[in-house]
Enzyme design. Sequence first.
Site, PDB file in Angstrom:
ATOM      1  N   TYR A  82      17.058   3.289 -22.680  1.00  0.00           N
ATOM      2  CA  TYR A  82      18.025   4.071 -23.461  1.00  0.00           C
ATOM      3  C   TYR A  82      17.471   5.418 -23.906  1.00  0.00           C
ATOM      4  CZ  TYR A  82      21.506   0.395 -24.122  1.00  0.00           C
ATOM      5  OH  TYR A  82      22.478  -0.548 -23.934  1.00  0.00           O
TER       6      TYR A  82
ATOM      7  N   LYS B 220      11.579  -9.652 -21.760  1.00  0.00           N
ATOM      8  CA  LYS B 220      11.668 -10.094 -20.369  1.00  0.00           C
ATOM      9  C   LYS B 220      10.277  -9.869 -19.744  1.00  0.00           C
ATOM     10  CE  LYS B 220      14.362 -11.480 -17.062  1.00  0.00           C
ATOM     11  NZ  LYS B 220      14.584 -12.878 -16.872  1.00  0.00           N
TER      12      LYS B 220
ATOM     13  N   ASP C  70      16.825 -14.002 -21.142  1.00  0.00           N
ATOM     14  CA  ASP C  70      17.913 -14.821 -20.590  1.00  0.00           C
ATOM     15  C   ASP C  70      17.980 -16.184 -21.257  1.00  0.00           C
ATOM     16  OD1 ASP C  70      15.484 -14.667 -19.266  1.00  0.00           O
ATOM     17  OD2 ASP C  70      16.212 -15.595 -17.445  1.00  0.00           O
TER      18      ASP C  70
ATOM     19  N   ASP D 253      20.928  -4.731 -27.448  1.00  0.00           N
ATOM     20  CA  ASP D 253      22.309  -4.290 -27.286  1.00  0.00           C
ATOM     21  C   ASP D 253      23.168  -5.453 -26.807  1.00  0.00           C
ATOM     22  OD1 ASP D 253      24.499  -2.697 -27.138  1.00  0.00           O
ATOM     23  OD2 ASP D 253      23.851  -1.522 -25.422  1.00  0.00           O
TER      24      ASP D 253
END
Length: 448
Positions: free
Chosen positions: A194, A261, A315, A339
């Site tokens: 971002y 992640k 996830d 987000d």
Amino acid sequence: MEYQLLKKPELGKKIEFKNDKISIPDNPIIPFIEGDGIGPDIWKATKSVIDSAVKKAYSGEKSIEWFKIHAGLSALKKYGNDDILPEDTLKAIKEFKVAIKGPLTTPVGKFDYVCLECSKEQDGINGKRPEKCIKCGSKFITPRFRSLNVGLRQKLDLYACVRPVRWYQGVPTPVKAPEKLDVIIFRENTEDVYAGIEFQKDSEDAIKLIEFLKNNLKKDIRRDSGIGIKPISVTCTKRLIRKAIDYAIQKNKPSVTLVHKGNIMKFTEGAFRDWGYELAISEYREEIITEQELWDEHNGKMPQGKILIKDRIADQTFQQVLLRPEEYSVFATPNLNGDYLSDACAAQVGGLGLAPGANIGDEMALFEATHGTAPKYTGMDMVNPSSLILSGVMMLQHLGWNEAADLIELALEKTISNKTVTYDLERQMKGATKLKTSEFGEKIIENM
Ligand code: NAP
């Protein structure tokens, strides 16, 4: 501080920072931005709810002096010159430290101009700015800009996006036991993909970068690629996770979960996790234990008074908040994961339109509705003001005015569970009474 076009309120005092601690007068000056589209409607309801709660909680001994500042359409009307984020606005937030805002228009398409009244985007005419909007006829057309919200966060270094998510009795939801989710998400706000470092496919810079990577670092990227860079620094990671752990300590929360992640992106997301543990152990040794220590040294039994620091792959986190929501409390996440996770959690409690938010830095904090400007409802006194009202609740908690915050939260919950709600909830609830934005605000005040 001198302002170009703003006049400070004559009454009221500044919120200040002394020895790293916030000092709140009984009558703080708080700047507010109404916002575009539905902003003025929801702000009006929010302001009267906050003022009534403060008056009721402190019998008139405390009050807020509101200071109107501008961004988006109202800035364009006041300042002209395409000045949608005036220097005055940034100065006011810097001077008074705590502010609140409604939603602001952010064009996402490929067009060159946007109408700030109705959000219609269009191209220039013969390379020039259109005189008026082709949809609503407004003359408030402005060149395309990067998100005002992102601009505010970056210019004021509001590095933590904070989103509490819990269910309010009566709100229709897609899950069976929505009350089990009660979390607060601390999302890094300034870096990750971002950060806005992007190169368009076929651009000179994209090609240069692809060649540099091939020639110097032996990394192959397909020639027809657009490229985004994902920086995650130890500085921004640690200051974000510090905020999350401080919050957990202050509010007696049981755990802080680092969401990443790192199994795939070792040196960015994996580093976020590693730096998080490093910080927790070096700065909060007395207050925390890690999940590894919990099993190695305590046989899985949490010692009293400690906060558990754990981490989960992103996830898996999405599964966990649905399947075992009660095991989570405070989340700390990099920008992109946060987000997604904030909206997924908010949807789970039926509250995308109710979800409050704040952007917080070292000294400054900006509280905001998390939905957009819903331009088709502009001026109709129709939409749900709860997201901004609950952002006001967060603001009162930030000031330490918990009695007023509690009054609002309980009254809002009562108003919804009595089925007196705005159109968005009314259409999902059997036997509900539909109220206007202003009437919903009045009902909350009545229910305090
Ligand atoms: P949006 O303004 O959030 O509206 C999408 C839909 O969500 C509305 O049509 C409405 O659905 C529902 N909704 C939103 N707020 C509501 C409220 N307070 N009460 C009841 N229903 C509400 O999203 P958008 O149409 O994608 O974006 C419009 C503009 O807002 C864009 O310029 C966007 O960039 C900007 N935006 C700003 C912010 C911000 O300032 N923080 C955040 C997001 C978007 P129904 O019509 O189905 O009832």
